[in-house]
Scaffold this motif. Structure first.
Motif, PDB file in Angstrom:
ATOM      1  N   ASN A  45       0.853  -1.225   0.101  1.00  0.00           N
ATOM      2  CA  ASN A  45      -0.002  -0.079  -0.123  1.00  0.00           C
ATOM      3  C   ASN A  45       0.779   1.240   0.113  1.00  0.00           C
ATOM      4  O   ASN A  45       1.987   1.264   0.757  1.00  0.00           O
ATOM      5  CB  ASN A  45      -0.855  -0.001   1.374  1.00  0.00           C
ATOM      6  N   TRP A  46       0.325   2.355  -0.776  1.00  0.00           N
ATOM      7  CA  TRP A  46       1.069   3.357  -0.777  1.00  0.00           C
ATOM      8  C   TRP A  46       0.742   4.123   0.681  1.00  0.00           C
ATOM      9  O   TRP A  46      -0.353   4.156   1.172  1.00  0.00           O
ATOM     10  CB  TRP A  46       0.498   4.385  -2.035  1.00  0.00           C
ATOM     11  N   ILE A  47       1.867   4.730   1.110  1.00  0.00           N
ATOM     12  CA  ILE A  47       1.762   5.775   2.442  1.00  0.00           C
ATOM     13  C   ILE A  47       2.033   7.213   2.098  1.00  0.00           C
ATOM     14  O   ILE A  47       1.439   7.987   3.006  1.00  0.00           O
ATOM     15  CB  ILE A  47       2.308   5.006   3.526  1.00  0.00           C
ATOM     16  N   ALA A  48       2.981   7.491   1.243  1.00  0.00           N
ATOM     17  CA  ALA A  48       3.333   8.827   1.274  1.00  0.00           C
ATOM     18  C   ALA A  48       4.048   9.058  -0.236  1.00  0.00           C
ATOM     19  O   ALA A  48       4.618   8.155  -0.781  1.00  0.00           O
ATOM     20  CB  ALA A  48       4.488   9.338   2.388  1.00  0.00           C
ATOM     21  N   ASN A  49       4.067  10.379  -0.425  1.00  0.00           N
ATOM     22  CA  ASN A  49       4.695  10.711  -1.749  1.00  0.00           C
ATOM     23  C   ASN A  49       5.365  12.224  -1.767  1.00  0.00           C
ATOM     24  O   ASN A  49       4.769  12.846  -0.958  1.00  0.00           O
ATOM     25  CB  ASN A  49       4.148  10.382  -2.971  1.00  0.00           C
ATOM     26  N   ILE A  50       6.256  12.430  -2.548  1.00  0.00           N
ATOM     27  CA  ILE A  50       6.745  13.666  -2.532  1.00  0.00           C
ATOM     28  C   ILE A  50       7.105  14.066  -4.106  1.00  0.00           C
ATOM     29  O   ILE A  50       7.453  13.126  -5.024  1.00  0.00           O
ATOM     30  CB  ILE A  50       7.981  14.094  -1.688  1.00  0.00           C
ATOM     31  N   ASN A  51       6.533  15.286  -4.773  1.00  0.00           N
ATOM     32  CA  ASN A  51       6.852  15.657  -5.909  1.00  0.00           C
ATOM     33  C   ASN A  51       8.069  16.338  -6.104  1.00  0.00           C
ATOM     34  O   ASN A  51       8.855  16.723  -5.040  1.00  0.00           O
ATOM     35  CB  ASN A  51       5.634  16.181  -6.576  1.00  0.00           C
ATOM     36  N   PRO A  52       8.684  16.842  -7.350  1.00  0.00           N
ATOM     37  CA  PRO A  52       9.731  17.454  -7.581  1.00  0.00           C
ATOM     38  C   PRO A  52       9.746  18.948  -6.994  1.00  0.00           C
ATOM     39  O   PRO A  52      10.904  19.328  -6.634  1.00  0.00           O
ATOM     40  CB  PRO A  52       9.650  17.474  -9.146  1.00  0.00           C
ATOM     41  N   SER A  53       8.568  19.335  -6.778  1.00  0.00           N
ATOM     42  CA  SER A  53       8.470  20.810  -6.056  1.00  0.00           C
ATOM     43  C   SER A  53       8.629  20.568  -4.676  1.00  0.00           C
ATOM     44  O   SER A  53       8.499  21.673  -3.967  1.00  0.00           O
ATOM     45  CB  SER A  53       7.365  21.549  -6.433  1.00  0.00           C
ATOM     46  N   GLY A  54       8.553  19.365  -4.022  1.00  0.00           N
ATOM     47  CA  GLY A  54       8.721  19.136  -2.435  1.00  0.00           C
ATOM     48  C   GLY A  54       7.386  19.108  -2.000  1.00  0.00           C
ATOM     49  O   GLY A  54       6.927  18.829  -0.741  1.00  0.00           O
ATOM     50  N   ALA A  55       6.188  19.076  -2.797  1.00  0.00           N
ATOM     51  CA  ALA A  55       4.638  18.786  -2.238  1.00  0.00           C
ATOM     52  C   ALA A  55       4.697  17.460  -1.838  1.00  0.00           C
ATOM     53  O   ALA A  55       5.044  16.658  -2.696  1.00  0.00           O
ATOM     54  CB  ALA A  55       3.781  19.464  -3.235  1.00  0.00           C
ATOM     55  N   THR A  56       3.873  17.339  -0.831  1.00  0.00           N
ATOM     56  CA  THR A  56       3.803  16.058  -0.190  1.00  0.00           C
ATOM     57  C   THR A  56       2.193  15.593   0.141  1.00  0.00           C
ATOM     58  O   THR A  56       1.392  16.348   0.367  1.00  0.00           O
ATOM     59  CB  THR A  56       4.487  15.874   1.126  1.00  0.00           C
ATOM     60  N   ASN A  57       2.042  14.391   0.134  1.00  0.00           N
ATOM     61  CA  ASN A  57       0.808  13.785   0.306  1.00  0.00           C
ATOM     62  C   ASN A  57       0.848  12.359   1.240  1.00  0.00           C
ATOM     63  O   ASN A  57       1.858  11.869   1.163  1.00  0.00           O
ATOM     64  CB  ASN A  57       0.124  13.252  -0.959  1.00  0.00           C
ATOM     65  N   TYR A  58      -0.122  12.370   1.990  1.00  0.00           N
ATOM     66  CA  TYR A  58      -0.133  10.949   2.838  1.00  0.00           C
ATOM     67  C   TYR A  58      -1.324  10.133   3.121  1.00  0.00           C
ATOM     68  O   TYR A  58      -2.498  10.799   2.922  1.00  0.00           O
ATOM     69  CB  TYR A  58       0.454  11.549   4.468  1.00  0.00           C
TER      70      TYR A  58
END
Length: 112
Positions: A45-58
């Motif tokens: 399962n996915w738990i977190a990600n960060i994009n090239p600009s540094g924006a995050t999701n959880y």
């Protein structure tokens, strides 16, 4: 392409760990980077990600307790895990968007 997660271990509930994902073969600054986890008998399962600009999701299960970050100079992605719970026990993996490669995961075990 290689992604190697490390930094896992055994920790008591309420404790903290910091995972690292060392990357080679591509530049993390150009990709969305993800952390996943897989508990015994369950799907990954996915738990977190960060994009090239540094924006995050959880994911809701870790929001407020885990923090994803990256160091472009070191080509490394991190996952700071605080207030750990026994249900966080799993193998943790990192992955890049659009790159079909899974590195070796790292085991996190949280005791109650």
């Amino acid at each position: 392409v290689q992604l190697q997660a490390f930094g896992g271990g055994l920790v008591q509930a309420g404790g903290s760990l910091r995972l690292s994902c060392a990357v080679s073969g591509f530049t993390v600054s150009r990709y969305d980077m993800f952390w996943y986890r897989q508990a015994p008998g369950e799907q990954r399962n996915w738990i977190a990600n960060i994009n090239p600009s540094g924006a995050t999701n959880y994911a809701g299960s870790v929001k407020g307790r885990f923090t994803i970050s990256k160091d472009n100079a070191k080509n490394t992605v991190y996952l700071q895990m605080d207030s750990l719970k026994p249900e966080d026990t799993a193998i943790y993996y990192c992955k890049a968007e659009r790159i079909d490669a899974w590195g070796q995961g790292t085991q996190v075990t949280v005791s109650s």
